[in-house]
Design a protein around this motif. Structure first.
Motif, PDB file in Angstrom:
ATOM      1  N   VAL A  59     -46.095  43.663  91.184  1.00 34.77           N
ATOM      2  CA  VAL A  59     -47.310  42.940  90.792  1.00 34.77           C
ATOM      3  C   VAL A  59     -47.217  42.560  89.320  1.00 34.77           C
ATOM      4  N   CYS A  60     -47.440  41.289  89.025  1.00 32.19           N
ATOM      5  CA  CYS A  60     -47.528  40.804  87.647  1.00 32.19           C
ATOM      6  C   CYS A  60     -48.987  40.459  87.373  1.00 32.19           C
ATOM      7  N   HIS A  61     -49.569  41.037  86.328  1.00 31.14           N
ATOM      8  CA  HIS A  61     -51.005  40.875  86.064  1.00 31.14           C
ATOM      9  C   HIS A  61     -51.344  39.471  85.576  1.00 31.14           C
ATOM     10  N   ARG A  62     -50.622  38.983  84.591  1.00 28.00           N
ATOM     11  CA  ARG A  62     -50.716  37.623  84.052  1.00 28.00           C
ATOM     12  C   ARG A  62     -51.978  37.331  83.239  1.00 28.00           C
ATOM     13  N   ASP A  63     -52.819  38.326  83.021  1.00 27.32           N
ATOM     14  CA  ASP A  63     -53.974  38.104  82.140  1.00 27.32           C
ATOM     15  C   ASP A  63     -54.300  39.380  81.367  1.00 27.32           C
ATOM     16  N   ILE A  64     -53.250  40.007  80.844  1.00 30.12           N
ATOM     17  CA  ILE A  64     -53.432  41.198  80.014  1.00 30.12           C
ATOM     18  C   ILE A  64     -54.053  40.771  78.684  1.00 30.12           C
ATOM     19  N   GLY A  70     -53.636  32.743  82.915  1.00 27.19           N
ATOM     20  CA  GLY A  70     -53.830  33.617  81.772  1.00 27.19           C
ATOM     21  C   GLY A  70     -54.839  33.075  80.784  1.00 27.19           C
ATOM     22  N   THR A  71     -54.867  33.704  79.622  1.00 25.41           N
ATOM     23  CA  THR A  71     -55.755  33.316  78.522  1.00 25.41           C
ATOM     24  C   THR A  71     -54.878  32.873  77.361  1.00 25.41           C
ATOM     25  N   ILE A  72     -55.156  31.713  76.814  1.00 27.97           N
ATOM     26  CA  ILE A  72     -54.229  31.007  75.924  1.00 27.97           C
ATOM     27  C   ILE A  72     -53.680  31.888  74.799  1.00 27.97           C
ATOM     28  N   GLN A  73     -54.530  32.689  74.144  1.00 29.96           N
ATOM     29  CA  GLN A  73     -54.074  33.485  73.000  1.00 29.96           C
ATOM     30  C   GLN A  73     -53.042  34.540  73.386  1.00 29.96           C
ATOM     31  N   TYR A  74     -53.000  34.898  74.673  1.00 32.46           N
ATOM     32  CA  TYR A  74     -52.115  35.969  75.136  1.00 32.46           C
ATOM     33  C   TYR A  74     -50.981  35.455  76.021  1.00 32.46           C
ATOM     34  N   MET A  75     -50.886  34.144  76.179  1.00 31.03           N
ATOM     35  CA  MET A  75     -49.872  33.567  77.061  1.00 31.03           C
ATOM     36  C   MET A  75     -48.529  33.464  76.352  1.00 31.03           C
ATOM     37  N   ALA A  76     -47.482  33.814  77.068  1.00 31.30           N
ATOM     38  CA  ALA A  76     -46.127  33.772  76.515  1.00 31.30           C
ATOM     39  C   ALA A  76     -45.669  32.324  76.353  1.00 31.30           C
ATOM     40  N   PRO A  77     -44.770  32.077  75.396  1.00 30.72           N
ATOM     41  CA  PRO A  77     -44.326  30.694  75.156  1.00 30.72           C
ATOM     42  C   PRO A  77     -43.689  30.041  76.371  1.00 30.72           C
ATOM     43  N   GLU A  78     -42.978  30.837  77.194  1.00 30.10           N
ATOM     44  CA  GLU A  78     -42.335  30.235  78.365  1.00 30.10           C
ATOM     45  C   GLU A  78     -43.355  29.696  79.363  1.00 30.10           C
ATOM     46  N   VAL A  79     -44.538  30.305  79.411  1.00 23.89           N
ATOM     47  CA  VAL A  79     -45.606  29.792  80.276  1.00 23.89           C
ATOM     48  C   VAL A  79     -46.160  28.494  79.696  1.00 23.89           C
ATOM     49  N   LEU A  80     -46.381  28.494  78.397  1.00 18.64           N
ATOM     50  CA  LEU A  80     -47.012  27.350  77.739  1.00 18.64           C
ATOM     51  C   LEU A  80     -46.157  26.092  77.782  1.00 18.64           C
ATOM     52  N   VAL A  81     -44.838  26.255  77.819  1.00 25.07           N
ATOM     53  CA  VAL A  81     -43.966  25.070  77.857  1.00 25.07           C
ATOM     54  C   VAL A  81     -43.622  24.660  79.286  1.00 25.07           C
ATOM     55  N   GLY A  82     -44.191  25.372  80.266  1.00 27.28           N
ATOM     56  CA  GLY A  82     -44.016  24.971  81.656  1.00 27.28           C
ATOM     57  C   GLY A  82     -42.760  25.468  82.329  1.00 27.28           C
ATOM     58  N   GLU A  83     -42.109  26.476  81.739  1.00 20.39           N
ATOM     59  CA  GLU A  83     -40.925  27.049  82.376  1.00 20.39           C
ATOM     60  C   GLU A  83     -41.337  28.066  83.437  1.00 20.39           C
ATOM     61  N   LYS A  84     -40.429  28.339  84.368  1.00 13.46           N
ATOM     62  CA  LYS A  84     -40.654  29.457  85.268  1.00 13.46           C
ATOM     63  C   LYS A  84     -40.516  30.744  84.464  1.00 13.46           C
ATOM     64  N   TYR A  85     -41.227  31.773  84.872  1.00  8.02           N
ATOM     65  CA  TYR A  85     -41.280  32.984  84.060  1.00  8.02           C
ATOM     66  C   TYR A  85     -41.244  34.227  84.937  1.00  8.02           C
ATOM     67  N   THR A  86     -41.127  35.385  84.281  1.00  8.80           N
ATOM     68  CA  THR A  86     -41.031  36.664  84.981  1.00  8.80           C
ATOM     69  C   THR A  86     -42.143  37.608  84.515  1.00  8.80           C
ATOM     70  N   LYS A  87     -42.072  38.838  84.979  1.00 11.44           N
ATOM     71  CA  LYS A  87     -43.028  39.874  84.584  1.00 11.44           C
ATOM     72  C   LYS A  87     -43.028  40.115  83.076  1.00 11.44           C
ATOM     73  N   ALA A  88     -42.028  39.592  82.363  1.00  8.20           N
ATOM     74  CA  ALA A  88     -41.959  39.751  80.907  1.00  8.20           C
ATOM     75  C   ALA A  88     -43.159  39.127  80.199  1.00  8.20           C
ATOM     76  N   VAL A  89     -43.906  38.254  80.888  1.00  5.75           N
ATOM     77  CA  VAL A  89     -45.105  37.678  80.261  1.00  5.75           C
ATOM     78  C   VAL A  89     -46.151  38.757  79.995  1.00  5.75           C
ATOM     79  N   ASP A  90     -46.188  39.800  80.829  1.00  2.00           N
ATOM     80  CA  ASP A  90     -47.126  40.904  80.599  1.00  2.00           C
ATOM     81  C   ASP A  90     -46.742  41.701  79.357  1.00  2.00           C
ATOM     82  N   VAL A  91     -45.443  41.791  79.096  1.00  4.62           N
ATOM     83  CA  VAL A  91     -44.969  42.483  77.892  1.00  4.62           C
ATOM     84  C   VAL A  91     -45.391  41.700  76.653  1.00  4.62           C
ATOM     85  N   TRP A  92     -45.218  40.384  76.694  1.00  3.65           N
ATOM     86  CA  TRP A  92     -45.647  39.540  75.574  1.00  3.65           C
ATOM     87  C   TRP A  92     -47.136  39.743  75.293  1.00  3.65           C
ATOM     88  N   ALA A  93     -47.951  39.688  76.337  1.00  3.53           N
ATOM     89  CA  ALA A  93     -49.398  39.852  76.161  1.00  3.53           C
ATOM     90  C   ALA A  93     -49.730  41.207  75.555  1.00  3.53           C
TER      91      ALA A  93
END
Length: 256
Positions: free
Chosen positions: A114-119, A156-179
């Motif tokens: 499970v990836c939360h995506r809105d930490i 997600g919420t813009i201030q906590y979104m990883a750069p790979e999400v913001l540029v439209g790339e496919k991403y992994t659970k690592a976005v939760d680590v960024w947040a």
């Protein structure tokens, strides 16, 4: 307790046990399109998978012709954002305690796919009796597998979104680590690492990787703590520290 979109969260009590619960009520109105209803049902399916002390507990769900009800554990200690603002930022041991609990929750979630995506601080609640910080609100969460680890939805919420999400790339659970890295920064300073008043300006700051450690907020912050934050906020997701590595980071272990 809260309200947004077609949903409202109310506090209630079990009439037999008098146990306090939180009930998310989603109205199945004409305005609530089928996609929104499908997302709520996805959230319920994910909640059925989760059982961990660092995640808010799911109790049950009910559906009628008019509404969907999601009954959750009531966590009455307030959310992390309110606590940070009240304290004008945490000291390092306080922040480390929060981050350890969040990372333990993420370790469990990622372990079950499970990836939360809105930490974010608003989705981290304090259980006062057990003194545990719990991850809440799985409305943006999704599942993944080891054979299909990539996700693509803009969640997600813009201030906590990883750069790979913001540029439209496919991403992994690592976005939760960024947040979690953004949470670590906010916990210590009560401010964001990104400049900008609009979503577009904030996105530009994140994608441009313009992190600033402001004075006086970080004047007395240890170099190990700064290194910990930067390891979570590694721009390249392939080089970003894992949840397990974060839990074993010297700064976190020294402060918890």
């Amino acid at each position: 307790m809260g309200e947004g979109g077609f949903a409202v969260v109310k506090r209630a009590s079990n009439v037999e046990t008098r146990e306090k619960v939180a009930i998310k009520i989603v109205q199945k109105t004409i305005q609530a399109d089928q996609e929104a209803i499908a997302l709520i049902k996805r959230e319920i399916k994910i909640l059925h998978l989760i059982e961990h002390f660092s995640c808010v507990s799911f109790i049950e769900s009910r559906e009628t012709n008019e509404s969907i009800y999601i009954v959750m554990e009531y966590v009455g200690g307030g959310d992390l954002l309110d606590c940070i603002l009240s304290a004008h930022g945490f000291d390092e041991p306080q922040a480390a305690k929060v981050l350890r609990d969040v990372l333990r929750g993420l370790q469990y979630l990622h372990g079950i796919g499970v990836c939360h995506r809105d930490i974010k601080p608003e989705n981290v609640l304090h259980h006062i009796q057990d003194d545990i910080w719990k991850i809440a609100d799985f409305g943006c969460a999704t599942t993944f597998t080891t054979t299909e680890p990539l996700m693509s939805e803009f969640e997600g919420t813009i201030q906590y979104m990883a750069p790979e999400v913001l540029v439209g790339e496919k991403y992994t659970k690592a976005v939760d680590v960024w947040a979690t890295g953004v949470i670590s920064y906010v916990s210590l300073s009560a401010c964001f690492p990104w400049e900008g008043k609009t979503d577009a300006e904030i996105q530009e700051s994140i994608v441009g990787y313009r992190i600033k450690f402001y004075s006086p907020e970080f004047d007395e912050t240890s170099s190990d703590c700064i290194a910990f934050i930067l390891s979570l906020l590694e721009f390249n997701p392939a080089k970003r520290i894992s949840v397990e590595e974060a839990l074993n980071h010297p700064w976190l272990k020294a402060n918890t």
